[in-house]
Every structure is written in C-alpha cells, then in structure tokens.
Scaffold this motif. Structure first.
Motif, PDB file in Angstrom:
ATOM      1  N   GLY A 163     -41.374   6.325 -36.875  1.00 27.41           N
ATOM      2  CA  GLY A 163     -42.020   7.326 -36.033  1.00 27.41           C
ATOM      3  C   GLY A 163     -42.852   6.763 -34.897  1.00 27.41           C
ATOM      4  N   VAL A 164     -43.304   5.529 -35.026  1.00 31.42           N
ATOM      5  CA  VAL A 164     -44.212   4.990 -34.006  1.00 31.42           C
ATOM      6  C   VAL A 164     -43.694   3.760 -33.269  1.00 31.42           C
ATOM      7  N   VAL A 165     -42.564   3.218 -33.675  1.00 34.07           N
ATOM      8  CA  VAL A 165     -42.117   1.957 -33.067  1.00 34.07           C
ATOM      9  C   VAL A 165     -41.870   2.103 -31.563  1.00 34.07           C
ATOM     10  N   GLU A 166     -41.353   3.233 -31.121  1.00 32.76           N
ATOM     11  CA  GLU A 166     -41.142   3.400 -29.683  1.00 32.76           C
ATOM     12  C   GLU A 166     -42.463   3.308 -28.921  1.00 32.76           C
ATOM     13  N   TYR A 167     -43.516   3.885 -29.493  1.00 33.20           N
ATOM     14  CA  TYR A 167     -44.824   3.840 -28.828  1.00 33.20           C
ATOM     15  C   TYR A 167     -45.413   2.438 -28.870  1.00 33.20           C
ATOM     16  N   CYS A 168     -45.113   1.696 -29.914  1.00 29.85           N
ATOM     17  CA  CYS A 168     -45.555   0.296 -29.966  1.00 29.85           C
ATOM     18  C   CYS A 168     -44.887  -0.518 -28.861  1.00 29.85           C
ATOM     19  N   VAL A 169     -43.608  -0.267 -28.627  1.00 35.99           N
ATOM     20  CA  VAL A 169     -42.899  -0.948 -27.535  1.00 35.99           C
ATOM     21  C   VAL A 169     -43.527  -0.563 -26.207  1.00 35.99           C
ATOM     22  N   LEU A 170     -43.768   0.719 -26.003  1.00 38.77           N
ATOM     23  CA  LEU A 170     -44.399   1.153 -24.753  1.00 38.77           C
ATOM     24  C   LEU A 170     -45.771   0.508 -24.582  1.00 38.77           C
ATOM     25  N   GLY A 171     -46.529   0.417 -25.660  1.00 40.47           N
ATOM     26  CA  GLY A 171     -47.848  -0.203 -25.585  1.00 40.47           C
ATOM     27  C   GLY A 171     -47.770  -1.669 -25.202  1.00 40.47           C
ATOM     28  N   LEU A 172     -46.841  -2.401 -25.801  1.00 42.93           N
ATOM     29  CA  LEU A 172     -46.682  -3.811 -25.446  1.00 42.93           C
ATOM     30  C   LEU A 172     -46.275  -3.967 -23.987  1.00 42.93           C
ATOM     31  N   LEU A 173     -45.364  -3.114 -23.538  1.00 41.87           N
ATOM     32  CA  LEU A 173     -44.913  -3.203 -22.146  1.00 41.87           C
ATOM     33  C   LEU A 173     -45.961  -2.713 -21.154  1.00 41.87           C
ATOM     34  N   SER A 174     -46.964  -2.000 -21.632  1.00 42.71           N
ATOM     35  CA  SER A 174     -48.021  -1.551 -20.718  1.00 42.71           C
ATOM     36  C   SER A 174     -48.879  -2.721 -20.250  1.00 42.71           C
ATOM     37  N   ARG A 175     -48.880  -3.811 -21.024  1.00 46.13           N
ATOM     38  CA  ARG A 175     -49.644  -4.999 -20.640  1.00 46.13           C
ATOM     39  C   ARG A 175     -48.908  -5.850 -19.627  1.00 46.13           C
ATOM     40  N   GLU A 176     -47.586  -5.997 -19.847  1.00 44.22           N
ATOM     41  CA  GLU A 176     -46.773  -6.842 -18.967  1.00 44.22           C
ATOM     42  C   GLU A 176     -45.303  -6.621 -19.290  1.00 44.22           C
ATOM     43  N   PRO A 177     -44.418  -6.877 -18.322  1.00 40.33           N
ATOM     44  CA  PRO A 177     -42.990  -6.852 -18.642  1.00 40.33           C
ATOM     45  C   PRO A 177     -42.682  -7.946 -19.669  1.00 40.33           C
ATOM     46  N   MET A 178     -41.760  -7.660 -20.560  1.00 41.98           N
ATOM     47  CA  MET A 178     -41.391  -8.615 -21.592  1.00 41.98           C
ATOM     48  C   MET A 178     -39.882  -8.608 -21.757  1.00 41.98           C
ATOM     49  N   TYR A 179     -39.330  -9.726 -22.215  1.00 42.11           N
ATOM     50  CA  TYR A 179     -37.912  -9.750 -22.516  1.00 42.11           C
ATOM     51  C   TYR A 179     -37.714  -9.440 -23.994  1.00 42.11           C
ATOM     52  N   GLY A 180     -36.509  -9.093 -24.357  1.00 40.36           N
ATOM     53  CA  GLY A 180     -36.215  -8.608 -25.692  1.00 40.36           C
ATOM     54  C   GLY A 180     -36.700  -9.509 -26.803  1.00 40.36           C
ATOM     55  N   TRP A 181     -36.481 -10.812 -26.660  1.00 42.37           N
ATOM     56  CA  TRP A 181     -36.892 -11.728 -27.717  1.00 42.37           C
ATOM     57  C   TRP A 181     -38.403 -11.705 -27.912  1.00 42.37           C
ATOM     58  N   GLN A 182     -39.168 -11.652 -26.823  1.00 41.95           N
ATOM     59  CA  GLN A 182     -40.633 -11.557 -26.926  1.00 41.95           C
ATOM     60  C   GLN A 182     -41.043 -10.305 -27.689  1.00 41.95           C
ATOM     61  N   LEU A 183     -40.471  -9.181 -27.302  1.00 34.28           N
ATOM     62  CA  LEU A 183     -40.776  -7.923 -27.984  1.00 34.28           C
ATOM     63  C   LEU A 183     -40.421  -8.007 -29.465  1.00 34.28           C
ATOM     64  N   SER A 184     -39.250  -8.540 -29.739  1.00 34.83           N
ATOM     65  CA  SER A 184     -38.792  -8.649 -31.115  1.00 34.83           C
ATOM     66  C   SER A 184     -39.716  -9.525 -31.954  1.00 34.83           C
ATOM     67  N   GLU A 185     -40.093 -10.668 -31.438  1.00 36.79           N
ATOM     68  CA  GLU A 185     -40.982 -11.571 -32.176  1.00 36.79           C
ATOM     69  C   GLU A 185     -42.315 -10.902 -32.480  1.00 36.79           C
ATOM     70  N   THR A 186     -42.873 -10.218 -31.498  1.00 33.80           N
ATOM     71  CA  THR A 186     -44.164  -9.552 -31.677  1.00 33.80           C
ATOM     72  C   THR A 186     -44.067  -8.432 -32.709  1.00 33.80           C
ATOM     73  N   LEU A 187     -43.037  -7.604 -32.583  1.00 36.98           N
ATOM     74  CA  LEU A 187     -42.877  -6.473 -33.493  1.00 36.98           C
ATOM     75  C   LEU A 187     -42.488  -6.906 -34.895  1.00 36.98           C
ATOM     76  N   THR A 188     -41.682  -7.959 -35.008  1.00 36.63           N
ATOM     77  CA  THR A 188     -41.301  -8.474 -36.322  1.00 36.63           C
ATOM     78  C   THR A 188     -42.516  -9.075 -37.026  1.00 36.63           C
ATOM     79  N   ALA A 189     -43.303  -9.845 -36.301  1.00 41.36           N
ATOM     80  CA  ALA A 189     -44.504 -10.465 -36.881  1.00 41.36           C
ATOM     81  C   ALA A 189     -45.492  -9.398 -37.369  1.00 41.36           C
ATOM     82  N   ALA A 190     -45.528  -8.263 -36.679  1.00 42.10           N
ATOM     83  CA  ALA A 190     -46.432  -7.176 -37.061  1.00 42.10           C
ATOM     84  C   ALA A 190     -45.834  -6.286 -38.155  1.00 42.10           C
ATOM     85  N   GLY A 191     -44.594  -6.561 -38.550  1.00 45.67           N
ATOM     86  CA  GLY A 191     -43.950  -5.768 -39.581  1.00 45.67           C
ATOM     87  C   GLY A 191     -43.437  -4.422 -39.105  1.00 45.67           C
TER      88      GLY A 191
END
Length: 112
Positions: free
Chosen positions: A12-40
């Motif tokens: 229910g919230v993963v899309e908003y987590c992606v939007l939140g991460l991208l609100s700080r800076e553009p990111m490539y897929g692997w960066q997003l994946s590593e951050t979201l995977t580490a956070a569970g």
C-alpha cells in the motif's frame, strides 16, 4: 491461514516511498532497489520495476538516460510536477491516518 500483514502494508505504501526517495534527487533503478530492499520495503529489484512502470503510466515519474563512469548508460527516474503533488497529498493524509490507526490498535477511542 494467516495473511502477511506486513506485505499488505508495504504494498500500500511502496509507491509513496519511491516518490519520497525521488523527491530528494533523481535516482537510477539499482539505487532505488538497494534503498528499498535494505529498508524491507521490497524483496528485490524485480519488484521495483512494475512499481516504476505504474508510476510512469500515471505521470508521476519520468525516466531519462545518463552516461555512467562505471559502465553502461543508466536509466534515472525523477518526479514530475504531478508526482510532487501526489506525494504532498499523501504526506498530508499520512500523519493523521497513522495516528488514528495507532489509537485504534491500542484500543483507545479516537477524538477530534
């Protein structure tokens, strides 16, 4: 059979987590994946790309290619104006919702 409540909450919230991460800076897929995977929040990078696809279809993110010093061209993602608005709307609703749920699961009445 017991449902995985955590999986439903993450879904229910993963899309908003992606939007939140991208609100700080553009990111490539692997960066997003590593951050979201580490956070569970996601299981793997394979879980991320359908989320990014939905966000692109809705007009909340766009992608662009950028050269990399460490290998091939990378596809970066950034928020659109609609993505910023969507994230802001979620942020405005999240805190009151979180507080209400907390009160209710603790068995406390919710007061205005």
């Amino acid at each position: 059979m017991t449902a995985d409540v955590g999986a439903q909450l993450r879904k229910g919230v993963v899309e908003y987590c992606v939007l939140g991460l991208l609100s700080r800076e553009p990111m490539y897929g692997w960066q997003l994946s590593e951050t979201l995977t580490a956070a569970g929040m996601i299981a793997s990078i394979g879980t991320l790309y359908p989320v990014l696809g939905r966000l692109r279809e809705k007009g909340f993110v766009i992608s662009f290619d950028e050269a990399s010093d460490a290998g091939p061209v990378r596809k970066y993602y950034r928020l659109t104006a609609a993505g910023v608005e969507r994230l802001d709307a979620f942020r405005q609703q999240w805190a009151p919702f979180q507080n209400t749920v907390q009160h209710l699961i603790e068995g406390n009445p919710v007061h205005d």
